[in-house]
Design a protein around this motif. Structure first.
Motif, mmCIF file in Angstrom:
data_model
loop_
_atom_site.group_PDB
_atom_site.id
_atom_site.type_symbol
_atom_site.label_atom_id
_atom_site.label_comp_id
_atom_site.label_asym_id
_atom_site.label_seq_id
_atom_site.Cartn_x
_atom_site.Cartn_y
_atom_site.Cartn_z
ATOM 1 N N THR A 3 26.454 -9.572 -22.973
ATOM 2 C CA THR A 3 27.225 -10.394 -22.034
ATOM 3 C C THR A 3 26.431 -10.699 -20.764
ATOM 4 N N PHE A 13 28.935 -10.438 -26.469
ATOM 5 C CA PHE A 13 29.935 -11.489 -26.266
ATOM 6 C C PHE A 13 31.084 -11.333 -27.260
ATOM 7 N N SER A 46 30.122 -17.361 -25.332
ATOM 8 C CA SER A 46 28.694 -17.347 -25.013
ATOM 9 C C SER A 46 28.202 -18.759 -24.791
#
Length: 362
Positions: free
Chosen positions: A31, A342, A349
Motif C-alpha cells: 500500500t 492493496f 491501487s
C-alpha cells in the motif's frame, strides 16, 4: 585436502534472480506508490537475491572487529601511538567501545579478533588468530609475506563459517589498527590508480603537515613495493594490513555462505576492493552502510559501484556505521513481512507501474 582462497572465491555465486523478482513484485503490491520507499526497497530486493528468500529475516547478526598493528607507524603517520591498538581491543572485550554500545542497540554480537596485534593479549572472549605481531614497515619492503596475507584471509573466512554454524546470517565489518588508514589509502591507490593525494585522509585527525607527510609515505610504499593490482593477494601482502586481509576473508566467507555483509568505512572498503578482485560476484553481497569523512571513501564506493545508505560525517571505524545500518536492514525486512497489500487492505491501487521498484547497488 585443505581449501584455498580461490576455492572460497569460486564458490561465490550470482544473486538469486527469482527471489529478487518476487521481492520486487511483492513491494509493488504493497500500500504505497511503487518505488516510494527508495533505497529501502532496493535493499529489500537485494537481501532477497542474496538469501534466495523473498522475505528474509536476520535475528542472528555479528560484527567482526579485526585488530592488527602496522609497521608503517614508524613513519609518524598517526596522531595516536601504536599502544592504542591493544588498549582498544581490551575496551571492545569489556564492552566499552562505541561499536559495543551501538551493537547492543542493534542486537548484534561483537566478535573481536586478534589477527596481528603487536602485543600478547589474553581474554576469555578474544578470538585469537594472530598471524604475526604487526606488519613490517611497508616503505622499506612488503608489509607481510604472501603466505601471511593468505593466512589472514582464511582466518576471516573461518570466523564467518563458525558464526554461520551458530545461526549468524548477517555480518558487519569492523576493525582496529593504528595506521590502517595509511595502508587502506595505499591499497586503494594500487587497485584503482587514484593518486595518493585523493586516497589519503586525516585518519585519527592529523594536521596539514602530517597529512602531506602521509601522502609521501604512501607514495614511497607504492614505489618500493610495486604491487600488482591484478593480484589482490600480492597487493594486500605488499601494502595492506593483517586486519584488512582478515576482513577480505570475512567478506568472501559471507558471500560464499549467501549472507549479506554490511561494510563500515574506508578500511572496510579497502578490504572490499580486495574481495571484489578475488571474487567479482562478492560485491553483490556487500551493503554500503555510510560514507565516511575519509576523503577517499566516496571514490572507493564509486569504484565498487555501491551507494551508501547513510551520510553521518562519521570517521571512527570499529564497525560503528555498519551497525547503524542494521536498523535499515531490519526496516527493509519488516516492510516485506508486515506491510499490507492493496488487496489485503481493500485499497484501490494505481495503474501506473513506471516507478516500479528495482534492484540497485547499495
Amino acid at each position: 585436502m585443505s581449501r584455498s582462497i580461490m576455492d572460497i572465491a569460486g564458490s561465490v555465486r550470482a544473486l538469486d534472480p527469482a527471489a529478487s523478482a518476487a521481492a520486487a513484485a511483492h513491494l509493488d503490491s504493497l500500500t504505497k506508490p511503487p518505488g516510494s520507499l527508495g533505497k529501502l526497497e532496493a535493499l529489500a530486493v537485494k537481501l532477497a537475491g542474496i538469501t534466495g528468500e523473498m522475505q528474509p529475516k536476520f535475528p542472528g547478526r555479528g560484527v567482526v572487529v579485526m585488530a592488527a598493528d602496522h609497521g608503517v607507524c614508524e613513519e609518524g603517520i598517526s596522531a595516536f601511538p601504536t599502544e592504542v591498538t591493544p588498549q582498544m581491543v581490551l575496551n571492545f572485550l569489556s564492552g566499552g567501545a562505541a561499536v559495543n554500545v551501538l551493537a547492543r542497540q542493534a542486537g548484534a554480537e561483537v566478535m573481536c579478533v586478534d589477527v596481528g596485534v603487536n602485543a600478547e593479549l589474553e581474554h576469555p572472549d578474544l578470538i585469537s588468530r594472530k598471524v604475526r605481531f604487526g606488519t613490517a614497515n611497508m616503505v622499506s619492503g612488503p608489509a607481510m609475506t604472501r603466505e601471511e596475507a593468505e593466512a589472514a584471509i582464511m582466518a576471516g573466512v573461518e570466523i564467518v563459517e563458525e558464526a554461520v554454524s551458530r545461526g549468524i546470517r548477517c555480518f558487519v565489518t569492523g576493525e582496529m589498527g593504528i595506521g590502517n588508514t595509511t595502508a587502506s589509502a595505499a591499497l586503494m591507490s594500487a587497485f584503482t590508480g587514484v593518486s595518493s593525494l585523493e586516497t589519503v585522509g586525516r585518519g585519527t585527525g592529523i594536521n596539514e603537515e602530517r597529512m602531506r607527510h602521509k601522502v609521501l609515505v604512501v607514495e614511497r610504499a607504492l614505489e618500493c613495493n610495486r604491487p600488482d593490482p591484478s593480484d589482490a593477494i600480492d597487493t594486500l601482502a605488499k601494502v595492506g594490513g593483517l586486519e584488512i586481509a582478515g576482513l577480505t576473508g570475512v567478506i568472501l566467507g559471507a558471500a560464499a555462505n549467501r549472507c549479506p555483509v554490511v561494510l563500515d568505512g574506508f578500511i572496510s572498503g579497502a578490504a572490499a576492493l580486495a574481495a571484489e578482485r578475488l571474487a567479482p560476484e562478492s560485491v553483490n553481497y556487500m551493503i554500503a552502510s555510510h560514507v565516511s569523512q575519509e576523503q577517499g571513501h566516496v571514490h572507493l564506493l564509486k569504484a565498487l559501484g555501491l551507494e551508501p545508505m547513510l551520510h553521518l560525517d562519521m570517521r571512527l571505524g570499529e564497525g560503528t556505521g555498519g551497525v547503524l545500518a542494521l536498523h535499515l536492514v531490519d526496516a527493509a525486512c519488516r516492510i516485506m513481512t508486515e506491510m499490507a497489500t492493496f488487496e489485503s487492505a481493500g485499497i484501490s491501487s494505481g495503474n501506473d507501474q513506471a516507478g516500479s521498484s528495482g534492484e540497485s547497488q547499495i
